[in-house]
Write a protein that holds these residues in place. Structure first.
Motif, PDB file in Angstrom:
ATOM      1  N   THR A 179      32.402  -2.862 -19.420  1.00  0.00           N
ATOM      2  CA  THR A 179      33.114  -1.728 -19.241  1.00  0.00           C
ATOM      3  C   THR A 179      34.492  -0.830 -19.611  1.00  0.00           C
ATOM      4  N   ALA A 182      38.084  -3.355 -19.666  1.00  0.00           N
ATOM      5  CA  ALA A 182      37.472  -3.970 -19.166  1.00  0.00           C
ATOM      6  C   ALA A 182      38.392  -6.356 -19.570  1.00  0.00           C
ATOM      7  N   GLU A 187      36.502  -6.110 -15.328  1.00  0.00           N
ATOM      8  CA  GLU A 187      34.926  -5.462 -15.057  1.00  0.00           C
ATOM      9  C   GLU A 187      34.219  -4.895 -14.172  1.00  0.00           C
TER      10      GLU A 187
END
Length: 400
Positions: A179, A182, A187
């Motif tokens: 993501t 992150a 995440e």
């Protein structure tokens, strides 16, 4: 404290240090040396309001401030060497080198943008965003761009993607982790940021790196090749893969550098003192010893302000503690993302509020609150500050 105080680095840290010294009634000479030709400016707006054109100048102080405060500001001046024993720094200005004597030296040189390996500096269409000239060049290039590829979905990459989107440039945002953000926020919260970007129309490619930036026969960028082999066409590429302390000027000085595993940078104690007498460091390039004896280098705006206050107080003969709870923010798609505290990306996450765009979440470790993050939830984020000043069970915040 010895006169003159020479500050290398005319960014936020250097300016705040000089201002704090004058506010503390230090009357000796203060020399502020900056490598860029511009007067000192603020960096957070560069990837946002400067790229979009909402701001042209983001000066930290009015032009008259330096003369009024008797601060000798020397722009377009690069420090190329430091001699702690001789108490001099060697500078280069207009192609000429000279020595500047110091009684006390403070190194506040910040970071340099990390470039994509193997890409020549003269390739047209490849950009980084670290200086105001970088931001203005990117804005100019965006005016004729048909598609942008942004490499790295950290804070700079996410902000640049949002800014280019505001300028109606189609964007592909590429990030090797699952993501955006992150490594900074984890995440689970990163998934909320994912929805923010994809909902706005960003072509987000996570779990993929970039193997190559392609360059045409005309010397202009033509796209990128992802780690899986896919080609993304782009006539504008922004490299947002972080920064590093550029400390070549300290070679041969004997000033101790911190090991890479603790973040690198200039090794300092808890008030910024380096291994050399009368030499201090602060800001993004400084690796300070914290109250727990750990060594770390932090790249947040408020951390630089904190450092400048502590060094100034120490030089003035006072002692102050770190100023407060760690804080950072990011502006994306008209929302302000704010985080308080110092959570680890793998801390437990408690989502308290989420409507598909705005959100609020708390972090905890072993049941103790470690941080809070919110998008469009400024009031609720800031109300959490008092709970982060002392160990607080996360249940007390969630139930409140």
């Amino acid at each position: 404290m010895n006169d003159p105080i020479v500050i290398v680095g005319a960014g936020l840290g250097g300016v705040r240090l000089a201002e704090n010294l004058r506010n503390g009634e230090y009357s000796g000479d203060v020399v502020l040396i900056g490598q860029e030709s511009h007067p000192p400016y603020d960096r957070p707006p560069l990837s946002k309001s400067v790229v979009t054109g909402a701001d042209e100048r983001v000066d930290l102080k009015p032009a008259e401030f330096y003369a009024e405060q008797n601060i000798d500001l020397r722009t377009d001046t690069r420090v190329v060497a430091v001699d702690p024993d001789g108490h001099t720094v060697t500078v280069e200005h207009d192609g000429q080198r000279s020595d500047v004597a110091f009684g006390t030296l403070v190194l506040a040189t910040g970071l340099a943008a990390r470039k994509f390996p193997g890409v020549a500096d003269d390739v047209t269409g490849v950009h980084v965003v670290r200086t105001i000239d970088d931001a203005l060049a990117l804005r100019a290039a965006a005016g004729s761009a048909t598609h942008a590829a942004v490499i790295g979905a950290g804070f700079i990459g996410c902000e640049v993607a949002a800014s280019l989107h505001e300028l109606d440039v189609p964007v592909t945002l590429i990030e090797p982790t699952p993501t955006p953000l992150a490594t900074a926020i984890g995440e689970q919260v990163g998934q909320m940021v994912t929805r923010m970007h994809t909902g706005a129309g960003i072509d987000l490619r996570t779990g993929s790196g970039v193997d190559e930036i392609m360059v045409g026969d005309d010397g202009a960028v033509s796209g990128v090749v992802l780690s899986g082999g896919e080609r993304v066409d782009a006539d504008l590429v922004v490299v947002g893969i972080g920064g590093y302390p550029d400390l070549d000027y300290l070679e041969g000085s004997g000033i101790e550098l911190a090991p890479r595993e603790s973040g690198g940078g200039i090794a300092c104690n808890g008030v910024g003192r380096t291994s050399a007498a009368d030499v201090y460091a602060l800001g993004d390039a400084a690796n300070w010893t914290d109250a727990h004896g750990d060594h770390r280098r932090v790249e947040h705006w408020n951390h630089v302000v904190d450092h400048a206050a502590i060094v100034a107080a120490h030089l003035l003969g006072h002692t102050i503690a770190h100023q407060g709870v760690p804080y950072f923010w990011s502006d994306q798609f008209g929302l302000k993302i704010q985080m308080l505290g110092a959570p680890h990306p793998d801390d437990e996450v408690h989502v308290a509020d989420e409507d598909g765009l705005k959100f609020l979440a708390y972090y905890s470790r072993d049941g103790i609150l470690t941080g809070v993050i919110g998008a469009g939830r400024a009031g609720k984020v800031m109300k959490t500050r008092r709970f982060l000043q002392t160990p607080t069970p996360v249940s007390a915040v969630l139930e409140g």
